[in-house]
Each structure stands twice: as structure tokens, then as C-alpha cells.
Design a protein around this motif. Structure first.
Motif, PDB file in Angstrom:
ATOM      1  N   ILE A  93       1.026  -1.510  -0.040  1.00  0.00           N
ATOM      2  CA  ILE A  93       0.167   0.137   0.051  1.00  0.00           C
ATOM      3  C   ILE A  93       0.837   1.490   0.271  1.00  0.00           C
ATOM      4  N   ALA A  94       1.753   1.582   0.529  1.00  0.00           N
ATOM      5  CA  ALA A  94       3.197   2.295   1.333  1.00  0.00           C
ATOM      6  C   ALA A  94       3.992   1.900   1.631  1.00  0.00           C
ATOM      7  N   ILE A  95       4.713   3.227   1.233  1.00  0.00           N
ATOM      8  CA  ILE A  95       6.055   2.561   2.016  1.00  0.00           C
ATOM      9  C   ILE A  95       6.470   3.919   2.842  1.00  0.00           C
ATOM     10  N   GLU A  96       6.609   3.955   3.791  1.00  0.00           N
ATOM     11  CA  GLU A  96       6.777   4.912   4.535  1.00  0.00           C
ATOM     12  C   GLU A  96       8.413   5.361   5.525  1.00  0.00           C
ATOM     13  N   VAL A  97       9.409   6.325   5.160  1.00  0.00           N
ATOM     14  CA  VAL A  97      10.688   6.215   6.289  1.00  0.00           C
ATOM     15  C   VAL A  97      10.683   7.005   7.785  1.00  0.00           C
ATOM     16  N   ASN A  98      10.739   5.959   8.446  1.00  0.00           N
ATOM     17  CA  ASN A  98      10.762   6.573  10.265  1.00  0.00           C
ATOM     18  C   ASN A  98      12.429   5.792  10.332  1.00  0.00           C
ATOM     19  N   ARG A  99      13.004   7.159  10.738  1.00  0.00           N
ATOM     20  CA  ARG A  99      14.492   7.101  10.157  1.00  0.00           C
ATOM     21  C   ARG A  99      14.773   5.784  11.574  1.00  0.00           C
ATOM     22  N   PRO A 100      16.076   5.214  11.532  1.00  0.00           N
ATOM     23  CA  PRO A 100      16.725   4.442  10.719  1.00  0.00           C
ATOM     24  C   PRO A 100      15.648   3.712   9.400  1.00  0.00           C
ATOM     25  N   ASN A 101      15.014   3.520   9.624  1.00  0.00           N
ATOM     26  CA  ASN A 101      13.834   2.383   9.283  1.00  0.00           C
ATOM     27  C   ASN A 101      12.776   3.132   7.832  1.00  0.00           C
ATOM     28  N   LEU A 102      12.818   1.646   7.495  1.00  0.00           N
ATOM     29  CA  LEU A 102      11.205   1.692   6.440  1.00  0.00           C
ATOM     30  C   LEU A 102      10.200   0.858   6.657  1.00  0.00           C
ATOM     31  N   ILE A 103       9.088   1.307   6.690  1.00  0.00           N
ATOM     32  CA  ILE A 103       8.160   0.698   7.369  1.00  0.00           C
ATOM     33  C   ILE A 103       7.371   0.177   5.899  1.00  0.00           C
ATOM     34  N   PHE A 104       6.967  -0.870   5.555  1.00  0.00           N
ATOM     35  CA  PHE A 104       6.250  -0.972   4.081  1.00  0.00           C
ATOM     36  C   PHE A 104       4.533  -1.727   4.790  1.00  0.00           C
ATOM     37  N   TYR A 105       3.564  -0.620   4.721  1.00  0.00           N
ATOM     38  CA  TYR A 105       1.788  -1.254   4.412  1.00  0.00           C
ATOM     39  C   TYR A 105       1.548  -2.180   4.121  1.00  0.00           C
ATOM     40  N   VAL A 106       1.288  -2.899   4.408  1.00  0.00           N
ATOM     41  CA  VAL A 106       1.314  -4.110   2.989  1.00  0.00           C
ATOM     42  C   VAL A 106      -0.517  -4.932   3.799  1.00  0.00           C
ATOM     43  N   SER A 107      -1.407  -5.215   2.935  1.00  0.00           N
ATOM     44  CA  SER A 107      -2.319  -5.051   3.133  1.00  0.00           C
ATOM     45  C   SER A 107      -2.707  -5.943   4.788  1.00  0.00           C
ATOM     46  N   GLY A 108      -2.696  -4.578   5.323  1.00  0.00           N
ATOM     47  CA  GLY A 108      -3.099  -5.058   6.676  1.00  0.00           C
ATOM     48  C   GLY A 108      -2.739  -5.548   7.873  1.00  0.00           C
ATOM     49  N   ASP A 109      -0.843  -5.603   7.251  1.00  0.00           N
ATOM     50  CA  ASP A 109       0.002  -5.920   7.770  1.00  0.00           C
ATOM     51  C   ASP A 109       0.917  -4.822   7.437  1.00  0.00           C
ATOM     52  N   GLN A 110       1.795  -4.589   8.784  1.00  0.00           N
ATOM     53  CA  GLN A 110       3.377  -3.713   8.857  1.00  0.00           C
ATOM     54  C   GLN A 110       4.564  -4.413   8.951  1.00  0.00           C
ATOM     55  N   TYR A 111       5.614  -4.779   8.038  1.00  0.00           N
ATOM     56  CA  TYR A 111       6.796  -4.697   8.054  1.00  0.00           C
ATOM     57  C   TYR A 111       7.947  -4.053   8.136  1.00  0.00           C
ATOM     58  N   ILE A 112       8.860  -3.571   9.157  1.00  0.00           N
ATOM     59  CA  ILE A 112       9.879  -2.713   9.598  1.00  0.00           C
ATOM     60  C   ILE A 112      10.922  -3.144   9.032  1.00  0.00           C
ATOM     61  N   SER A 113      12.328  -2.561   8.268  1.00  0.00           N
ATOM     62  CA  SER A 113      12.828  -3.025   7.043  1.00  0.00           C
ATOM     63  C   SER A 113      13.630  -1.782   7.182  1.00  0.00           C
ATOM     64  N   LYS A 114      14.960  -1.936   7.331  1.00  0.00           N
ATOM     65  CA  LYS A 114      15.777  -1.461   6.930  1.00  0.00           C
ATOM     66  C   LYS A 114      16.324  -0.701   5.524  1.00  0.00           C
ATOM     67  N   GLY A 115      16.395  -0.292   4.760  1.00  0.00           N
ATOM     68  CA  GLY A 115      16.769  -0.081   3.373  1.00  0.00           C
ATOM     69  C   GLY A 115      16.858   2.088   3.190  1.00  0.00           C
ATOM     70  N   ASN A 116      16.643   2.093   2.363  1.00  0.00           N
ATOM     71  CA  ASN A 116      17.209   3.655   1.611  1.00  0.00           C
ATOM     72  C   ASN A 116      15.283   3.392   0.581  1.00  0.00           C
ATOM     73  N   LEU A 117      14.748   4.359   0.455  1.00  0.00           N
ATOM     74  CA  LEU A 117      13.269   4.664   0.128  1.00  0.00           C
ATOM     75  C   LEU A 117      13.634   4.786  -1.151  1.00  0.00           C
ATOM     76  N   LYS A 118      14.736   5.755  -2.124  1.00  0.00           N
ATOM     77  CA  LYS A 118      15.120   5.347  -2.982  1.00  0.00           C
ATOM     78  C   LYS A 118      15.384   4.308  -3.562  1.00  0.00           C
ATOM     79  N   SER A 119      15.867   3.299  -3.022  1.00  0.00           N
ATOM     80  CA  SER A 119      16.426   2.137  -3.678  1.00  0.00           C
ATOM     81  C   SER A 119      15.296   1.501  -3.994  1.00  0.00           C
ATOM     82  N   CYS A 120      14.139   1.392  -2.924  1.00  0.00           N
ATOM     83  CA  CYS A 120      13.599   0.759  -2.502  1.00  0.00           C
ATOM     84  C   CYS A 120      12.354   0.578  -3.951  1.00  0.00           C
TER      85      CYS A 120
END
Length: 149
Positions: free
Chosen positions: A63-90
Motif C-alpha cells: 500500500i505504501a512505504i514510509e521512512v521512520n529513521r533509520p527504518n522503512l515501514i512497509f504497509y502491506v494488506s493490513g500488515d506492517q513490516y519494519i525494515s532497514k533500507g533506502n527509500l530511493k532504492s526501494c
């Protein structure tokens, strides 16, 4: 419109190549290319690297990806996944359905439900599953263009 199948000799069995031919690149051709791209991207997968594993999701479910430094939050069909990474490369790895709407957010345009006015000229994108992402004025022009506004 004329549709024709031609067997390709040098193509692997699991690969399909589509060539669109027309006298000019017009709205009808662009619409057809968009539909073909949507078919191709509907089965695309995206790996989300978590702390102890990698979660594989369909791009269409993001659904969306949001930066919450230093993490990325992936909103995926009702779930949230927290990952390390760079928004631009995603964003570079994702298909054309994704658009950057702020320095800290990317949305799947197919999951956009509405846009609401916020303070100081910014907007809030309301997405599927009640996800809200800020849209900055800097990126609003590109979003409106993609939406045909």
C-alpha cells in the motif's frame, strides 16, 4: 485493432515477448501499453528484508512505504513490516504503480482512496486499510499529473 501470434524461436518457454506496432504513439497505444504493464506487474514479487528473515510479498499488495529513521515501514494488506533500507532504492525496484509523495513516503497509486487538504498547502493521501501518508507540495504536482488532474 489487429491481433496476431507469431512463435519466437530464440525465446525460453517461460518467457513471453509482446511487441505493439502502430502508426503513431497515441492515447490508445499508451492505454494498451499501460494495461500490458499492469498484467506484467500483477505477479511481481518484492522482498522485504526483516531482522531475522526476508518476507516475500506481491508488489500489488504493498500500500505504501514510509521512512521512520533509520527504518522503512512497509504497509502491506493490513500488515506492517519494519525494515532497514533506502527509500530511493526501494522506489527504483518497484513498478510504475508507485510514486513518491514526500521526502519520506511512497504510495501505490492503485491503493489511493482519496486526497484531503492538510495544513500549509500539503495534502494527506488516504489509502486502502486506512493508511494515511503525507503528500508534500513539492511532490503534489507529479501526483496530480499521474492522476490526470
Amino acid at each position: 485493432m489487429k491481433i496476431k501470434f507469431t512463435p519466437a524461436e530464440n525465446l525460453p518457454d517461460n518467457q513471453i515477448e509482446v511487441e505493439v506496432r502502430a502508426a503513431a504513439l497515441n492515447d490508445e497505444v499508451l492505454e494498451l501499453l499501460g494495461k500490458l504493464k499492469a498484467i506484467d506487474s500483477s505477479t511481481a514479487i518484492f522482498p522485504i528484508k526483516l531482522e531475522d528473515k526476508t518476507r516475500i510479498v506481491n508488489e500489488a499488495d504493498i500500500i505504501a512505504i514510509e521512512v521512520n529513521r533509520p527504518n522503512l515501514i512497509f504497509y502491506v494488506s493490513g500488515d506492517q513490516y519494519i525494515s532497514k533500507g533506502n527509500l530511493k532504492s526501494c522506489l527504483d525496484s518497484l513498478n510504475r504503480d508507485f510514486i513518491q509523495v514526500s521526502k519520506y513516503g511512497v504510495i501505490n497509486i492503485n491503493k489511493l482512496v482519496s486526497l484531503e487538504a492538510s495544513f500549509s498547502g500539503n495534502m494527506i493521501a488516504l489509502l486502502a486499510n486506512n493508511v494515511k501518508i503525507n503528500v508534500s507540495r513539492r511532490y503534489l504536482v507529479d501526483l496530480k499529473e499521474r492522476l490526470g488532474m
